[in-house]
Write a protein that holds these residues in place. Structure first.
Motif, PDB file in Angstrom:
ATOM      1  N   ALA A  42       4.200  -3.717 -19.070  1.00 37.32           N
ATOM      2  CA  ALA A  42       3.245  -4.748 -18.659  1.00 37.32           C
ATOM      3  C   ALA A  42       1.996  -4.104 -18.057  1.00 37.32           C
ATOM      4  CB  ALA A  42       3.885  -5.695 -17.655  1.00 37.32           C
ATOM      5  N   ALA A  43       0.937  -4.901 -17.944  1.00 38.35           N
ATOM      6  CA  ALA A  43      -0.324  -4.380 -17.409  1.00 38.35           C
ATOM      7  C   ALA A  43      -0.303  -4.280 -15.890  1.00 38.35           C
ATOM      8  CB  ALA A  43      -1.479  -5.267 -17.851  1.00 38.35           C
ATOM      9  N   SER A  44       0.635  -4.963 -15.238  1.00 39.06           N
ATOM     10  CA  SER A  44       0.679  -4.950 -13.778  1.00 39.06           C
ATOM     11  C   SER A  44       2.097  -5.198 -13.284  1.00 39.06           C
ATOM     12  CB  SER A  44      -0.272  -6.004 -13.200  1.00 39.06           C
ATOM     13  OG  SER A  44       0.135  -7.304 -13.605  1.00 39.06           O
ATOM     14  N   PHE A  45       2.285  -4.959 -11.996  1.00 46.04           N
ATOM     15  CA  PHE A  45       3.568  -5.245 -11.350  1.00 46.04           C
ATOM     16  C   PHE A  45       3.265  -5.792  -9.964  1.00 46.04           C
ATOM     17  CE2 PHE A  45       7.124  -4.157  -8.572  1.00 46.04           C
ATOM     18  CZ  PHE A  45       8.184  -4.700  -9.282  1.00 46.04           C
ATOM     19  N   VAL A  46       3.995  -6.842  -9.566  1.00 44.12           N
ATOM     20  CA  VAL A  46       3.697  -7.534  -8.311  1.00 44.12           C
ATOM     21  C   VAL A  46       4.832  -7.354  -7.306  1.00 44.12           C
ATOM     22  CG1 VAL A  46       3.197  -9.761  -7.235  1.00 44.12           C
ATOM     23  CG2 VAL A  46       2.294  -9.242  -9.509  1.00 44.12           C
ATOM     24  N   ILE A  47       4.457  -7.001  -6.067  1.00 42.51           N
ATOM     25  CA  ILE A  47       5.367  -6.988  -4.924  1.00 42.51           C
ATOM     26  C   ILE A  47       5.058  -8.247  -4.122  1.00 42.51           C
ATOM     27  CG2 ILE A  47       6.108  -5.738  -2.852  1.00 42.51           C
ATOM     28  CD1 ILE A  47       4.949  -3.202  -4.171  1.00 42.51           C
ATOM     29  N   ALA A  48       6.071  -9.076  -3.882  1.00 41.16           N
ATOM     30  CA  ALA A  48       5.804 -10.385  -3.258  1.00 41.16           C
ATOM     31  C   ALA A  48       6.795 -10.723  -2.161  1.00 41.16           C
ATOM     32  CB  ALA A  48       5.817 -11.474  -4.331  1.00 41.16           C
ATOM     33  N   SER A  49       7.407  -9.715  -1.536  1.00 40.63           N
ATOM     34  CA  SER A  49       8.383  -9.967  -0.479  1.00 40.63           C
ATOM     35  C   SER A  49       8.061  -9.129   0.745  1.00 40.63           C
ATOM     36  CB  SER A  49       9.803  -9.623  -0.963  1.00 40.63           C
ATOM     37  OG  SER A  49      10.179 -10.424  -2.048  1.00 40.63           O
ATOM     38  N   PRO A  50       8.338  -9.650   1.958  1.00 36.31           N
ATOM     39  CA  PRO A  50       8.112  -8.867   3.176  1.00 36.31           C
ATOM     40  C   PRO A  50       8.869  -7.542   3.115  1.00 36.31           C
ATOM     41  CG  PRO A  50       8.612 -11.148   3.707  1.00 36.31           C
ATOM     42  CD  PRO A  50       8.877 -10.983   2.245  1.00 36.31           C
ATOM     43  N   TYR A  51       8.194  -6.464   3.448  1.00 30.40           N
ATOM     44  CA  TYR A  51       8.752  -5.111   3.458  1.00 30.40           C
ATOM     45  C   TYR A  51       9.174  -4.646   2.059  1.00 30.40           C
ATOM     46  CZ  TYR A  51       8.842  -6.171   8.426  1.00 30.40           C
ATOM     47  OH  TYR A  51       8.483  -6.545   9.703  1.00 30.40           O
ATOM     48  N   GLY A  52       8.667  -5.302   1.024  1.00 29.56           N
ATOM     49  CA  GLY A  52       8.981  -4.904  -0.345  1.00 29.56           C
ATOM     50  C   GLY A  52       8.280  -3.609  -0.718  1.00 29.56           C
ATOM     51  N   CYS A  53       8.795  -2.960  -1.757  1.00 29.14           N
ATOM     52  CA  CYS A  53       8.177  -1.722  -2.220  1.00 29.14           C
ATOM     53  C   CYS A  53       8.507  -1.499  -3.687  1.00 29.14           C
ATOM     54  CB  CYS A  53       8.651  -0.524  -1.392  1.00 29.14           C
ATOM     55  SG  CYS A  53      10.399  -0.098  -1.637  1.00 29.14           S
ATOM     56  N   ALA A  54       7.744  -0.618  -4.314  1.00 33.76           N
ATOM     57  CA  ALA A  54       8.007  -0.212  -5.694  1.00 33.76           C
ATOM     58  C   ALA A  54       7.654   1.260  -5.823  1.00 33.76           C
ATOM     59  CB  ALA A  54       7.188  -1.043  -6.679  1.00 33.76           C
ATOM     60  N   ALA A  55       8.542   2.007  -6.471  1.00 32.07           N
ATOM     61  CA  ALA A  55       8.296   3.422  -6.742  1.00 32.07           C
ATOM     62  C   ALA A  55       8.169   3.591  -8.250  1.00 32.07           C
ATOM     63  CB  ALA A  55       9.436   4.282  -6.210  1.00 32.07           C
ATOM     64  N   ILE A  56       7.100   4.246  -8.690  1.00 31.90           N
ATOM     65  CA  ILE A  56       6.846   4.418 -10.112  1.00 31.90           C
ATOM     66  C   ILE A  56       6.607   5.887 -10.430  1.00 31.90           C
ATOM     67  CG2 ILE A  56       5.901   2.093 -10.397  1.00 31.90           C
ATOM     68  CD1 ILE A  56       3.106   3.276 -10.243  1.00 31.90           C
ATOM     69  N   GLU A  57       6.810   6.255 -11.699  1.00 33.85           N
ATOM     70  CA  GLU A  57       6.490   7.610 -12.128  1.00 33.85           C
ATOM     71  C   GLU A  57       5.761   7.552 -13.463  1.00 33.85           C
ATOM     72  OE1 GLU A  57       9.792  10.131 -12.895  1.00 33.85           O
ATOM     73  OE2 GLU A  57      10.623   8.862 -14.465  1.00 33.85           O
ATOM     74  N   SER A  58       4.931   8.559 -13.705  1.00 34.76           N
ATOM     75  CA  SER A  58       4.111   8.598 -14.911  1.00 34.76           C
ATOM     76  C   SER A  58       4.782   9.440 -15.990  1.00 34.76           C
ATOM     77  CB  SER A  58       2.743   9.203 -14.578  1.00 34.76           C
ATOM     78  OG  SER A  58       2.047   9.559 -15.752  1.00 34.76           O
ATOM     79  N   ASN A  59       4.562   9.032 -17.252  1.00 30.24           N
ATOM     80  CA  ASN A  59       5.057   9.859 -18.370  1.00 30.24           C
ATOM     81  C   ASN A  59       4.037  10.925 -18.759  1.00 30.24           C
ATOM     82  OD1 ASN A  59       3.058   8.422 -19.692  1.00 30.24           O
ATOM     83  ND2 ASN A  59       4.377   7.684 -21.353  1.00 30.24           N
ATOM     84  N   GLY A  60       2.932  10.978 -17.995  1.00 28.78           N
ATOM     85  CA  GLY A  60       1.913  11.976 -18.259  1.00 28.78           C
ATOM     86  C   GLY A  60       0.988  11.624 -19.404  1.00 28.78           C
ATOM     87  N   ALA A  61       1.145  10.419 -19.952  1.00 26.76           N
ATOM     88  CA  ALA A  61       0.317  10.037 -21.104  1.00 26.76           C
ATOM     89  C   ALA A  61      -0.307   8.660 -20.919  1.00 26.76           C
ATOM     90  CB  ALA A  61       1.146  10.079 -22.387  1.00 26.76           C
ATOM     91  N   ASN A  62       0.515   7.601 -21.005  1.00 21.39           N
ATOM     92  CA  ASN A  62      -0.053   6.251 -21.007  1.00 21.39           C
ATOM     93  C   ASN A  62       0.842   5.197 -20.379  1.00 21.39           C
ATOM     94  OD1 ASN A  62       1.988   6.131 -22.855  1.00 21.39           O
ATOM     95  ND2 ASN A  62       0.695   5.643 -24.609  1.00 21.39           N
ATOM     96  N   ALA A  63       1.853   5.611 -19.629  1.00 21.99           N
ATOM     97  CA  ALA A  63       2.788   4.613 -19.110  1.00 21.99           C
ATOM     98  C   ALA A  63       3.402   5.046 -17.786  1.00 21.99           C
ATOM     99  CB  ALA A  63       3.896   4.360 -20.131  1.00 21.99           C
ATOM    100  N   TRP A  64       3.730   4.009 -17.004  1.00 25.01           N
ATOM    101  CA  TRP A  64       4.452   4.192 -15.745  1.00 25.01           C
ATOM    102  C   TRP A  64       5.804   3.489 -15.866  1.00 25.01           C
ATOM    103  CZ3 TRP A  64       2.035   6.796 -11.647  1.00 25.01           C
ATOM    104  CH2 TRP A  64       0.650   6.999 -11.780  1.00 25.01           C
ATOM    105  N   THR A  65       6.822   4.058 -15.235  1.00 27.11           N
ATOM    106  CA  THR A  65       8.145   3.450 -15.204  1.00 27.11           C
ATOM    107  C   THR A  65       8.550   3.199 -13.765  1.00 27.11           C
ATOM    108  OG1 THR A  65       8.826   4.585 -17.228  1.00 27.11           O
ATOM    109  CG2 THR A  65      10.580   3.720 -15.831  1.00 27.11           C
TER     110      THR A  65
END
Length: 284
Positions: free
Chosen positions: A128-151
């Protein structure tokens, strides 16, 4: 007299075409770095500079949108009063396999004061083009494939959805619980947290946290059906109601309302729990 050691040196282009002796070290004058030679590989092996070494750096953000950089590792929101966005760097510019954490440390993140991670250009986050955090004390950890995408490699949201089943293209069947504290006043009080959009509710539980005053009892429901999740509920502290109903779909966010059966609330607090199911369509 002191001695001076001077190594062979050249520009990045010259170094790239150079094959030095095994164990020889040369200087890249373009990038100001040392390059180790093995006697066989043209260009050798460049040593990382301190600025390129992965470090657990923390960037503190107070209630503002932010453009993340390739050197960010943790982006911590210490204050939040409205929806804010984090613009990600190009996935190709971020160290491959390195985790970037975005976290709400303020506890103010919500369905209205969200943190949205926006991918750069045509990059994608889990498709997806974006990711939303919508909860108190929420978090998201992502990593790059070094080209065109985050997981997304890790995420946490108190009261967030738990996936029961998921299809190969992201479609999901999830369940969740949201809790919200309602401080009572007047003839009725609307809960801070609504029923989420596009879900099926199975129950809205209620616990009287602080003894209710000004009304002999209360009811919990929605606009047009004040007692949907229970009526004549006990005002004494510690009283509970399960609020079970037949599965009921909600297609838009729907406020919960606590209403006095007679008179008006002069005090007290009730914690509501929304028990619901969510069916997410495919994400790509």
């Amino acid at each position: 007299m002191s001695e001076q050691l001077q190594l062979r040196r050249g520009t990045a282009a010259q170094i790239a075409a150079f094959t030095g002796a095994q164990g020889e070290v040369v200087v890249d004058t373009t990038n100001n770095r040392l390059v180790l030679q093995d006697g066989a590989t043209a260009g050798g092996y460049a040593a990382a500079k301190l600025s390129e070494v992965v470090a657990n750096t923390r960037t503190s953000i107070a209630d503002a949108s932010y453009a993340a950089t390739a050197t960010d590792r943790t982006i911590a929101y210490v204050a939040l009063t409205a929806a804010r966005a984090v613009a990600l760097p190009a996935a190709s510019a971020y160290p491959t396999g390195t985790r970037l954490l975005v976290v709400d440390e303020s506890g103010a993140c919500s369905s209205s004061a969200t943190l949205t991670l926006n991918a750069n250009g045509s990059d994608r986050i889990n498709g997806a083009a974006s990711f939303v955090i919508a909860s108190p004390y929420g978090c998201a950890a992502i990593e790059s494939n070094g080209a065109n995408a985050w997981t997304i490699v890790d995420q946490f949201a108190p009261g967030s959805l738990t996936t029961i089943a998921q299809g190969p293209f992201g479609a999901s069947f999830q369940c969740g619980v949201l809790e919200t504290l309602v401080t009572l006043s007047g003839a009725s009080t609307t809960a801070p947290t609504p029923i989420p959009a596009n879900c099926i509710v199975t129950a809205v539980g209620a616990r009287t946290v602080t003894a209710v005053t000004g009304a002999p009892s209360f009811q919990v429901g929605v606009s047009g059906n004040a007692g949907l999740f229970g009526s004549g509920l006990n005002v004494a502290a510690g009283s509970i109601n399960f609020g079970l109903i037949g599965p009921n779909p909600y297609y838009s966010a729907t406020p919960l309302i606590v209403t006095a059966t007679s008179g008006a609330f002069t005090g007290g607090a009730v914690r509501l729990s929304i028990h619901y199911l969510s069916m997410g369509p495919s994400t790509w």
